[in-house]
Write a protein that holds these residues in place. Sequence first.
Motif, PDB file in Angstrom:
ATOM      1  N   PHE A 286      12.580  -5.177  -5.999  1.00  0.00           N
ATOM      2  CA  PHE A 286      12.037  -4.525  -5.020  1.00  0.00           C
ATOM      3  C   PHE A 286      10.614  -4.680  -4.912  1.00  0.00           C
ATOM      4  O   PHE A 286      10.233  -5.233  -3.948  1.00  0.00           O
ATOM      5  N   PHE A 287       9.745  -4.548  -5.993  1.00  0.00           N
ATOM      6  CA  PHE A 287       8.345  -4.927  -6.112  1.00  0.00           C
ATOM      7  C   PHE A 287       7.935  -6.386  -6.001  1.00  0.00           C
ATOM      8  O   PHE A 287       6.942  -6.740  -5.540  1.00  0.00           O
ATOM      9  N   GLU A 288       8.993  -7.151  -6.405  1.00  0.00           N
ATOM     10  CA  GLU A 288       8.805  -8.632  -6.286  1.00  0.00           C
ATOM     11  C   GLU A 288       8.636  -9.081  -4.659  1.00  0.00           C
ATOM     12  O   GLU A 288       7.955  -9.971  -4.403  1.00  0.00           O
ATOM     13  N   SER A 289       9.161  -8.131  -3.777  1.00  0.00           N
ATOM     14  CA  SER A 289       9.189  -8.409  -2.556  1.00  0.00           C
ATOM     15  C   SER A 289       7.868  -8.513  -1.998  1.00  0.00           C
ATOM     16  O   SER A 289       7.454  -9.033  -0.900  1.00  0.00           O
ATOM     17  N   PHE A 290       6.786  -7.598  -2.720  1.00  0.00           N
ATOM     18  CA  PHE A 290       5.351  -7.597  -2.421  1.00  0.00           C
ATOM     19  C   PHE A 290       4.341  -8.032  -3.303  1.00  0.00           C
ATOM     20  O   PHE A 290       3.349  -7.583  -3.329  1.00  0.00           O
ATOM     21  N   ASN A 291       4.968  -8.700  -4.159  1.00  0.00           N
ATOM     22  CA  ASN A 291       4.155  -8.897  -5.489  1.00  0.00           C
ATOM     23  C   ASN A 291       2.804  -9.729  -5.067  1.00  0.00           C
ATOM     24  O   ASN A 291       1.765  -9.669  -5.712  1.00  0.00           O
ATOM     25  N   SER A 292       2.799 -10.727  -4.073  1.00  0.00           N
ATOM     26  CA  SER A 292       1.474 -11.412  -3.770  1.00  0.00           C
ATOM     27  C   SER A 292       0.346 -10.780  -2.698  1.00  0.00           C
ATOM     28  O   SER A 292      -0.455 -11.509  -2.580  1.00  0.00           O
ATOM     29  N   SER A 293       0.942  -9.570  -2.266  1.00  0.00           N
ATOM     30  CA  SER A 293       0.049  -8.831  -1.104  1.00  0.00           C
ATOM     31  C   SER A 293      -0.445  -7.738  -1.436  1.00  0.00           C
ATOM     32  O   SER A 293      -1.329  -7.136  -0.808  1.00  0.00           O
ATOM     33  N   LEU A 294       0.225  -6.806  -2.231  1.00  0.00           N
ATOM     34  CA  LEU A 294       0.446  -5.363  -2.017  1.00  0.00           C
ATOM     35  C   LEU A 294      -0.955  -4.776  -2.653  1.00  0.00           C
ATOM     36  O   LEU A 294      -1.343  -5.299  -3.734  1.00  0.00           O
ATOM     37  N   THR A 295      -1.742  -4.080  -1.897  1.00  0.00           N
ATOM     38  CA  THR A 295      -3.033  -3.370  -2.243  1.00  0.00           C
ATOM     39  C   THR A 295      -2.872  -1.870  -2.248  1.00  0.00           C
ATOM     40  O   THR A 295      -3.547  -1.235  -3.279  1.00  0.00           O
ATOM     41  N   ILE A 296      -2.264  -1.236  -1.808  1.00  0.00           N
ATOM     42  CA  ILE A 296      -2.271   0.162  -1.407  1.00  0.00           C
ATOM     43  C   ILE A 296      -0.554   0.568  -1.745  1.00  0.00           C
ATOM     44  O   ILE A 296       0.317   0.188  -0.943  1.00  0.00           O
ATOM     45  N   LEU A 297      -0.262   1.519  -2.668  1.00  0.00           N
ATOM     46  CA  LEU A 297       0.804   1.977  -2.836  1.00  0.00           C
ATOM     47  C   LEU A 297       0.932   3.308  -3.118  1.00  0.00           C
ATOM     48  O   LEU A 297       0.091   3.835  -3.795  1.00  0.00           O
ATOM     49  N   ARG A 298       1.794   4.060  -2.198  1.00  0.00           N
ATOM     50  CA  ARG A 298       1.939   5.515  -2.089  1.00  0.00           C
ATOM     51  C   ARG A 298       3.486   5.777  -2.503  1.00  0.00           C
ATOM     52  O   ARG A 298       4.479   5.511  -2.020  1.00  0.00           O
ATOM     53  N   MET A 299       3.350   6.530  -3.798  1.00  0.00           N
ATOM     54  CA  MET A 299       4.807   7.033  -4.301  1.00  0.00           C
ATOM     55  C   MET A 299       4.621   8.691  -4.406  1.00  0.00           C
ATOM     56  O   MET A 299       4.983   9.121  -5.625  1.00  0.00           O
ATOM     57  N   ASN A 300       4.670   9.233  -3.348  1.00  0.00           N
ATOM     58  CA  ASN A 300       4.326  10.818  -3.163  1.00  0.00           C
ATOM     59  C   ASN A 300       5.933  11.227  -3.421  1.00  0.00           C
ATOM     60  O   ASN A 300       6.855  10.556  -2.872  1.00  0.00           O
ATOM     61  N   THR A 301       5.992  12.567  -4.117  1.00  0.00           N
ATOM     62  CA  THR A 301       7.213  13.076  -4.188  1.00  0.00           C
ATOM     63  C   THR A 301       8.422  12.171  -4.638  1.00  0.00           C
ATOM     64  O   THR A 301       9.557  12.028  -4.098  1.00  0.00           O
ATOM     65  N   MET A 302       8.262  11.579  -5.943  1.00  0.00           N
ATOM     66  CA  MET A 302       9.251  10.731  -6.527  1.00  0.00           C
ATOM     67  C   MET A 302       9.910  11.700  -7.471  1.00  0.00           C
ATOM     68  O   MET A 302       9.467  11.923  -8.516  1.00  0.00           O
ATOM     69  N   LYS A 303      11.346  11.857  -7.232  1.00  0.00           N
ATOM     70  CA  LYS A 303      11.814  12.780  -8.299  1.00  0.00           C
ATOM     71  C   LYS A 303      12.425  12.017  -9.131  1.00  0.00           C
ATOM     72  O   LYS A 303      13.174  12.382 -10.227  1.00  0.00           O
ATOM     73  N   ARG A 304      12.432  10.581  -9.247  1.00  0.00           N
ATOM     74  CA  ARG A 304      13.428   9.957 -10.404  1.00  0.00           C
ATOM     75  C   ARG A 304      12.519   8.832 -10.817  1.00  0.00           C
ATOM     76  O   ARG A 304      11.888   7.968 -10.148  1.00  0.00           O
ATOM     77  N   ASN A 305      12.432   8.486 -12.219  1.00  0.00           N
ATOM     78  CA  ASN A 305      12.095   7.132 -12.723  1.00  0.00           C
ATOM     79  C   ASN A 305      10.584   6.965 -12.399  1.00  0.00           C
ATOM     80  O   ASN A 305      10.395   5.741 -12.282  1.00  0.00           O
ATOM     81  N   LEU A 306       9.643   8.098 -12.313  1.00  0.00           N
ATOM     82  CA  LEU A 306       8.308   7.766 -12.060  1.00  0.00           C
ATOM     83  C   LEU A 306       7.510   6.919 -12.983  1.00  0.00           C
ATOM     84  O   LEU A 306       6.963   6.105 -12.673  1.00  0.00           O
TER      85      LEU A 306
END
Length: 962
Positions: A286-306
């Motif tokens: 999943f994260f490899e799909s954005f590996n070369s460009s992602l600068t801002i990541l929002r992971m609010n209310t993650m109930k599993r595997n944080l």
Amino acid sequence: MAAGVKEDGTMPKGGSKWFKLSIIFLFLSISSFVAPVTGFSLKNTCRVSRDAAICARCNLSAVPQDIPSTVKVFDLAENKILKIKELDFKNVPDLIELDLKRNKITQIAKGAFANLRSLVKLSLNNNRFGNLGENIFDGLSNLTELRMVSNRIETVASTTFKPLTNLRFLDISFNNLKELKKVNSIIQQLPSLRELVMRKIGLKTFLSWELTNTPIKLASLDLSQNQISVFRIHADVFPNLNWFNIGATNGKKPIIWDVRNKTFLSQVKTLDIGGLHLALNNMKSFFESFNSSLTILRMNTMKRNLASLINISCTIPTLSTLTLQHNNIKSTDLFQACVSVTELDLALNRIENVSITSFKTLRGLRILSLSRNMLSSVPPVIRNIPTLAELDLSTNKISSLRCEDFANLTKLWELSLHQNSISALKDCVFKDLNRLEVLKLQTNQITKLGQAFNKTYLPNLKQLRLNGNKLTDIKYGQFKGLPSLQNLTLHDNKIKMLHNNSFIGLTYVTDIQLQNNEITQNDLFKDSFNHLTNLRRLDLRNNHIQYKFTTALPYPPFSQLSRLETLFLLSQHHRGKSRGLPSNILEGLTNLLVFNTRNSQLLSLHVDMFKHTPKLEQLDITANDFMDVSPELFSPIRNLKSLYISQTNLLSLDFLIKANLTKLEFLQARKNGFSVIREDIMKSVPALRYLDLEFNGFTCDCDNAWFLQWAENNNQTQVFGAYDFLCNYPPNFKGMKLKDLDIRSCSVDIGFFYFISTTCTILLFMLASFIYHFLRWQVVYAYYLFLALLFDSKQKSKNTPYQYDAFISYNVSDEPWVIKEMLPKLEGEQGWRLCLHHRDFQPGKPIIENIADAIYACRKTICVISQRYLESEWCSREIQTASYRLFEEKKDVLILVFLEEIPASHLSPYYRMRKLLKKRTYLSWPQAKDHTAVFWEKVRRALETSEDPGEDRFLLRVVNRF
């Protein structure tokens, strides 16, 4: 003789033009009556200015049609509009923004927006659309933003969005589209679309081949709150996508993530996956799909595997911002792999402690938020992050600050400590924050500031918020260590005293808020504000300021604030004391633009109050007890544009007539005692654009007829709520709306009046011309005949016997002959009783009545005729009355005696005399000079003759001159 008519009564050549013009004038008057001009009226409670019409929450069931054509913003939110009709917006072609959210719209007529070529933003949120038909957006070629959230949209026609060639933002969230194919039909119609929001539209799967195989130029895509179980992209459909939200899309089962090529989403910089369920074995791909460009990541209310998500995501080398709100984080030792993160948001996690090693590896951390947690003190780890520029510790349980809490934070730019329980500030607490510009300490329990701000620890601080604490006084030099301060908020404290030089050193402060404290007059009128030479705004509302002086102060408090533009000043007074402001309280405020002293219990304002504020544009004296306002008060402030005088017990607006407020544009005068608004009052404010007179008790009679018509028809001033004004008098109309008053009987229809008056004038002119030419003499005769009839009726009503034998009608120039010749013979020798005007007329009685009474009181009338007799107006009246008696009674009552020979040619102008001489004989004195005895005998026999006209007469001579 009338112009244009010959003596023989015929029309001269070209005279027909006169009649043609008369007919033309007649038809013009008729046409002006049947084609009246209608005016502009505003029959709703919208707040309207030249550029904006705010009609939100006005209970409208249809789009109002009387909005000025100049408006650019039209707000119709939260009404009861059911349908948008074809001509609803025809009269507002310059609209840029249109808000129709929260209505009950189910249908938009084709072409309803066709005239809105300039519209840029349109909101149709929270309505009841089911289907979007064809061509409903025709004409909106310049629309760039369209919102259609929370409708019931299920289907979209193939040409619905086609006219929106420049649309860049579309929000169709919370609808029932369900299928990606329907979304694709929308996207294909919008070549300029860059941002698409479709939260919770019922999508179950996202398959790229259901969209298109050709690239879509979207830069932002929001798919959150759907229940997507499968996400497959097998083609590069989003080559430009840089903002992507796919958070909270599924429930129990993890999403199937299938992006065939890692480059398909390689441009995404901001990713929001809050609430997304990802399987452990799928996280890396999943994260490899954005590996070369992602600068801002929002992971609010993650109930599993944080923890796993954090570790994997932090391996992305470009990641700089990580948001982890609402995750109930227990341990803060989760960020060892986040070496590239510079912004970390841990708000709303109920964190109680932060370990000393939590951010050890985040060597470049610049922004840290620990807001809305359970911290009881500033975590010691903070002092080990020297790179911090922004630190948010607000809404925790911090009760005290230690000197070492912010040690080493030499790069800190903003510090937020609001909504904690801090009670005091130590002198050294900010000693290392020499770059701090914003400090937020509001809503704590601070009672003392100590020396925290009078030292040079904060040389760059520009904004200091201390409102909502428990400060009781501001001591001398309390802020002198803040030379760069610009904004200071001290409202909602318990400040009672402002000491001399309380604000010394604050040379660059532009805004101070001191409202809602307990400041009294004794402390205010010193030199507390003298050092604030750059102050632009000062708020002193809701304090306990009491004034002992009602005329002038020895030391005006604001005399050094020449740059002040806005002053809010509220005064309170004890019972029995004078309730007024000192006349020179505004001295020195030469640039003041806004002055507010509402709710100050004032009884009056000194006429010299504003002589120091020539630039004043806005004055608010609402909620005082003035009863009356002097026009001279406004003489120095000719630039006034806004005046608020609601709840002031004023009984009229008469002061405006002499106030000369020619630039006044806004007047709010609610809840007063106005009953009648006169025309001269409104004419005294020619620039007025907005008038608010709600909650006054109007008189419902003709006194307000002009105002009611003006409120409906004027095209410049909006009278807010005019159609809801209520009657208070007379009693039988109380509670009725002023608009329902029938004023038709109060005024004349000007058009109808012009029609009638013009028509009558033309007809009378034509009739007068005709009569003058053809019936001139008949009219003259009829006039005198009428007078004779009038006096005859009067005489008959008396029914009395004759008082005299004869009335002598003569001219005053012939009086010697009457006195010397006639009287001796007729009265002296023959014994007749004669009536002479100089002797027998009743004094004080109108001449015409004396003549009539005398003629009808005598058996006969003797007319002594000479050239001057014929030229005399009164003699003419006498012979007219006598001749009428002759004709009306059929009695021989008239004896004509000529004193001189008068040729027939000289008699031709005298129509009545010519007519009498054609039918009657007369006595001639010049022909009887040698036979005077016979002459007087003939007169005697004429007087003795019966009034019966058929009886033979004895005549001296019969002469027919004609």
